[in-house]
Design an enzyme around this catalytic site. Structure first.
Site, PDB file in Angstrom:
ATOM      1  N   TYR A 172      26.367  43.040  15.422  1.00  0.00           N
ATOM      2  CA  TYR A 172      26.333  43.662  14.083  1.00  0.00           C
ATOM      3  C   TYR A 172      27.708  43.434  13.459  1.00  0.00           C
ATOM      4  CZ  TYR A 172      22.095  46.291  15.349  1.00  0.00           C
ATOM      5  OH  TYR A 172      20.816  46.645  15.716  1.00  0.00           O
ATOM      6  N   LYS A 174      15.213  51.344  14.282  1.00  0.00           N
ATOM      7  CA  LYS A 174      14.471  52.571  14.541  1.00  0.00           C
ATOM      8  C   LYS A 174      13.024  52.569  14.047  1.00  0.00           C
ATOM      9  CE  LYS A 174      17.569  54.469  16.793  1.00  0.00           C
ATOM     10  NZ  LYS A 174      17.286  53.779  18.044  1.00  0.00           N
ATOM     11  N   TYR A 192      21.280  54.729  19.550  1.00  0.00           N
ATOM     12  CA  TYR A 192      20.699  53.376  19.493  1.00  0.00           C
ATOM     13  C   TYR A 192      19.641  53.194  20.587  1.00  0.00           C
ATOM     14  CZ  TYR A 192      20.510  48.358  18.537  1.00  0.00           C
ATOM     15  OH  TYR A 192      20.085  47.108  18.176  1.00  0.00           O
TER      16      TYR A 192
END
Ligand code: FAS
Ligand code: PHB
Length: 388
Positions: free
Chosen positions: A202, A295, A383
């Site tokens: 990321y 998610k 996460y």
């Protein structure tokens, strides 16, 4: 033609398919009514990361064999900033992992299991509507192959995603919606090239956010933050690869022709309550998260876990307490995932002018994350997935 079933399920995405499979494991029958064709549903390219809890549900559903054979277990992710790249070690910090396995593959596994032994999926249904959701016999009506059908149910699960008909079936007078639309989109590209890194990266960069992900050791999935008004035609492959190299700071990105590329908007969205009479919403029908926290698919799975548990309690022990508490129970976890997804999105995307105070706050938070075990533990436990 009138049919009857215990649970009518609207939508054959991950939420509807997983609910149907788990109900069958516990001896509860269902019928799935899907607006699109099997090919359309099986070819959709979406999520890629499964929380440990989701993997457990797929094991309970008896559909985890290929997942364990082909899925990639990841112990951590990397975060890149203009100043450095650092790793968040999930296994060391919270003793859990995630599994990289495309939603496309998960959907195919669930459809195969459904059609092999569990019951029908009614494909390409139109004019789907939910009747009498507050009665003891709610109805699903729809057209298929030109014939009008009616399905009498004990319960209906609205698993038809953000644009479905289930959420609007709840009267506006009892519905509350909460929404944040982000001023940027994600350009996604899929290519049959080896990933540039063994784990996801990321990256927060002055040009904007980038994500390096994958589907297998030979198939990569990348994303770039882009303006909402940009068209995919403005992004030839070469421009995408160039920008990925800049933002990821990764010289060893292997280039190749895109198999698929598209631009999707980002939003945070929650609609409450998630139930009305004998209609229960699960997955994107009730909530949407920006994909930054990985998610969306996993929240659909946790909703299904709570709803299946409640329906099985009704049928096996005639106890409706869990059904009565479904919306509150599911929303307690939904809101925490909404917060984490919003936090990851606002932390990593180009939301502020380079010299603004807010940009300095982003940089300070990234530096804090790079140097604090406590901050990294917070990211890790969210996460990999909070407990059900
Ligand atoms: P879905 O939308 O997957 O499924 C709903 C189903 O209902 C569909 O098959 C639809 O055809 C059907 N339907 C709709 N209306 C109907 C009607 N009236 N009658 C019958 N059927 C109807 N999540 C991540 O975690 N990571 C990602 O990278 C990511 N990327 C995404 C990219 C895109 C473009 C989109 C749209 C979503 C992405 N998501 C991602 C989120 C996504 O994975 C969802 O969270 C997940 O598909 C949710 O599953 P369902 O709730 O089953 O909804
Ligand atoms: C993906 O592989 O599609 C993916 C992974 C992680 C995310 C979003 C998408 O946060």
């Amino acid at each position: 033609m009138k049919d009857r079933t215990q649970v009518g399920i609207v939508g054959a995405g991950p939420a509807g398919l997983l609910l149907a499979r788990l109900l069958k494991v516990h001896g509860v029958e269902s019928v799935i009514v899907e607006a699109r064709s099997r090919k359309y549903v099986e070819d959709r390219i979406r999520a890629g990361v499964l929380e440990q809890g989701t993997v457990g549900l797929l094991e309970e559903a008896g559909v985890a064999e290929r997942l364990h054979r082909e899925g990639l277990v990841h112990d951590g992710v990397e975060i890149g900033t203009d100043r450095r790249r650092f790793r968040i070690d999930f296994r060391e910090l919270v003793g859990k992992t995630v599994t990289v396995y495309g939603q496309t593959e998960l959907t195919r596994d669930l459809i195969a299991a459904r059609l092999a032994s569990d019951g029908p999926i009614i494909w390409e249904a139109s004019d789907v509507a939910i009747g009498d959701p507050t009665s003891s016999q709610p109805r699903l009506t729809f057209q298929v192959a030109g014939e009008r059908r009616e399905l009498i149910c004990d319960f209906i699960a609205g698993c038809d995603g953000f644009h479905g008909i289930s959420r609007p079936t709840l009267p506006e007078s009892i519905r509350s919606t909460y929404e944040r639309v982000y001023p940027f989109g994600w350009l996604g590209i899929l290519a049959d090239v080896p990933p540039c890194s063994p784990e996801l990266i990321y990256a927060s960069h002055d040009h904007g956010f980038a994500l390096a992900s994958m589907r297998s050791p030979t198939r990569s999935r990348y994303y770039l933050e882009c303006d909402l008004d940009e068209k995919i035609e403005e992004w030839p492959d070469a421009r995408i690869w160039d920008e990925l190299e800049v933002r990821l700071g990764s010289p060893n990105i292997v280039r190749g022709p895109s198999i698929e590329k598209s631009i999707a908007p980002l939003r945070s969205f929650v609609s409450t309550p998630m139930q009305y009479g004998r209609l229960f919403l699960a997955g994107d029908a009730a909530h949407i998260v920006p994909p930054t926290g990985a998610k969306g698919l996993n929240l659909a799975a946790s909703d299904v876990h709570y709803l299946c548990r409640a329906l099985v309690a009704h049928y096996k022990t005639n106890n409706d307490e869990l059904l009565g508490a479904y919306s509150d129970t599911a929303l307690a976890r939904v809101w925490k995932a909404e917060r984490f997804s919003w936090w990851m999105t606002t932390l990593l995307h180009k939301l502020h002018a380079p010299e603004s105070f807010e940009r300095q706050m982003q940089i300070a938070e990234l530096e804090y994350l790079a140097s604090s075990r406590a901050a990294q533990s917070m990211l890790a436990e969210n996460y990999v997935g909070l407990p059900f």
